[in-house]
Enzyme design. Structure first.
Site, short mmCIF file in Angstrom:
data_model
loop_
_atom_site.label_atom_id
_atom_site.label_comp_id
_atom_site.label_asym_id
_atom_site.label_seq_id
_atom_site.Cartn_x
_atom_site.Cartn_y
_atom_site.Cartn_z
CB SER A 35 -0.64 0.13 1.20
OG SER A 35 -1.95 -0.98 1.05
N GLY A 43 4.58 9.22 5.91
CA GLY A 43 5.08 7.83 5.27
C GLY A 43 3.77 7.21 4.97
CG HIS A 44 1.14 4.50 3.08
ND1 HIS A 44 0.50 3.29 3.06
CD2 HIS A 44 0.09 5.50 2.56
CE1 HIS A 44 -0.75 3.36 2.96
NE2 HIS A 44 -1.06 4.65 2.63
CG ASP A 45 3.03 1.14 7.79
OD1 ASP A 45 4.26 1.67 7.68
OD2 ASP A 45 2.40 0.98 8.84
N GLY A 46 2.86 -1.02 3.85
CA GLY A 46 2.33 -1.81 2.88
C GLY A 46 2.26 -3.30 3.20
N GLY A 96 2.43 -12.07 2.39
CA GLY A 96 3.83 -12.54 3.19
C GLY A 96 4.81 -11.35 3.22
#
Length: 462
Positions: free
Chosen positions: A63, A304-307, A311
């Site tokens: 993401s 920021g962002h995470d993705g 897995g």
């Protein structure tokens, strides 16, 4: 020795041990400060093949792709081709969801800041052709509206697929080609792949999932999610250095390292600025911008962002005031705890801004009457049922549906305890994290209308 050389030394000394501690097969990392970058990698990209990670290895960024999609949209705004506060139907007249009034009213800005209000975890696979995003958007006609547009934040993958389609229509191209022409090319990236077919040309990481009662890590049953979800984060793959190069452009007012202007002056700052607040979930940001997740700390904002994909887990953090960016790419195990250990250490070493602590359940939780919370909350990928037993203990049962079943999801039951007002928290961690559960709204009978876990999950039948 410079700050960055200290960071490189720290990674060399500690990353192998941290990977083993958190059962993460491999990680690649890059740190930017004052225009300089250090990078590295350690571990195994695929436990089935034994291929080792190198700094050039590519991982799915999940993401974090939404930042790339929002950047493509803001480029259109810069060019006068899109108005943030125009309705989506201005550019996509065919856009439809179950609530016609909402479909007419939803704006581009509301898609960008996750306040559009319709069910967002829709992962329909519409094939691998260049028309897959167009076909995906055409399937949204029956998607329910959870709340009025603009009313609150609810993380929305489907909304970013709609934005990807908007880019395709206005640019008269495919989403993947827009990435290549308007971001990957201008930024001079060498290890970035919009598609599965390009990723295989690089040293690509495989995701790993836990299997069996022992929780053994095994390669995931498939490599990526559907191409039709690519604007939300199903396929884009890159090295940590290339992800930091993208962050650097945003830190340097939209200018690439070679001087190419990718965004108009001031646009990057607008994207990072506060747009909407979130419930105090702790694991997600405290607010959101135009694509950017924001952590509003006492020392200043971290953005920021995470993705997260099959897995694989990716993390990007930027400290705009200090010109610092950190990318961490991983492929299984307790990725959240690894992120917190590594990114927290880096921020402490090279900035005056500190990573917020992760939420923890209280040592002696208060016993409460949970009747307001009890009930079933339903989304496209799971049903969540909250109950309270005769001893006053609170439980939540998750029953997977759709994509979550395909990804190996099982029925899970766990205990919750009181955390804050109208919030519960698990007693046991899930993949290294305790996700607070916020209960919002009222169904007219004194019950919570939403269970909020970053996305608003509506009470079934309300």
């Amino acid at each position: 020795m410079s700050d960055l050389e200290h960071i490189r030394t720290w990674f060399d000394e500690h990353l192998p041990e941290l990977l083993e501690q958190h059962r993460v097969p491999s990680a690649a990392w890059a740190v930017l400060k004052d225009g300089e970058v250090v990078e590295g990698a350690h571990g195994v990209l695929n436990l089935a093949t034994g291929v080792t990670a190198t700094p050039e290895s590519v991982y799915q960024i999940g993401s974090i792709t939404k930042l790339w999609t929002s950047t493509l949209v803001l480029q259109l705004v810069d060019e006068g081709l899109v108005d943030l506060d125009a309705t989506v139907r201005t550019y996509l007249p065919e856009f439809a969801i179950a609530d016609e009034a909402a479909a007419e009213a939803i704006t581009v800005r509301q898609l960008l800041n996750h306040t559009a209000g319709f069910e967002g975890d829709i992962f329909t696979d519409t094939g691998v052709g260049d028309d897959c995003v167009e076909k995906y958007v055409a399937t949204l006609g029956g998607t329910p509206q959870l709340f009025a547009p603009g009313e609150q934040f609810s993380y929305n993958n489907a909304g970013y697929c709609v934005l990807g389609r908007l880019v395709e229509v206005v640019r008269d191209t495919t989403y993947d080609q827009a990435l290549r022409e308007h971001l990957i090319g201008p930024l001079g990236l060498r290890h970035a792949a919009p598609s599965v077919h390009e990723a295989i040309m690089h040293r690509a990481a495989m995701g790993h999932l836990e299997s069996g009662e022992e929780g053994t890590l095994e390669p995931a049953p498939f490599w990526s999610m559907a191409r039709s979800n690519s604007p939300a984060g199903s396929t884009l793959t890159m090295s940590a250095r290339d992800l930091v190069a993208f962050a650097r452009m945003h830190l340097e007012d939209g200018v690439a390292p070679d001087g190419t202007r990718v965004l108009a002056a001031g646009t990057a700052e607008r994207m990072q600025a506060h747009e909407v607040d979130l419930p105090e979930l702790g694991l997600m940001g405290s607010s959101w911008g135009l694509g950017f997740e924001r952590f509003d700390t006492p020392d200043g904002p971290i953005v920021g962002h995470d993705g997260s994909t099959v897995g694989q887990g990716a993390f990007l953090r930027m400290v705009p005031a200090e010109g610092v960016a950190i990318a961490l790419l991983t492929n299984g195990g307790d990725m959240i705890s690894l992120y917190h250990a590594i990114v927290g250490q880096v921020l402490d070493s090279v900035t005056d801004v500190h990573l917020p602590g992760l939420p923890q359940p209280p040592a002696e939780p208060e016993r409460i009457d949970a009747r307001r919370f009890v009930g079933t909350y339903s989304a496209d990928v799971f049903d969540l049922t909250v109950s309270q037993d005769d001893d006053g203990r609170i439980w939540i049962e998750q029953v997977p549906k759709g994509l979550f079943i395909e990804m190996g999801g099982q029925v899970e039951r766990s205990e919750l305890v009181a955390y804050r007002d109208d919030m519960l928290i698990p007693v046991e961690p899930d993949r290294g994290m305790y996700m607070p559960h916020a209960f919002l709204g009222d169904d007219g009978e004194g019950n919570a209308l939403y269970l909020h876990l970053g996305r608003a999950v509506r009470r079934a039948g309300a």
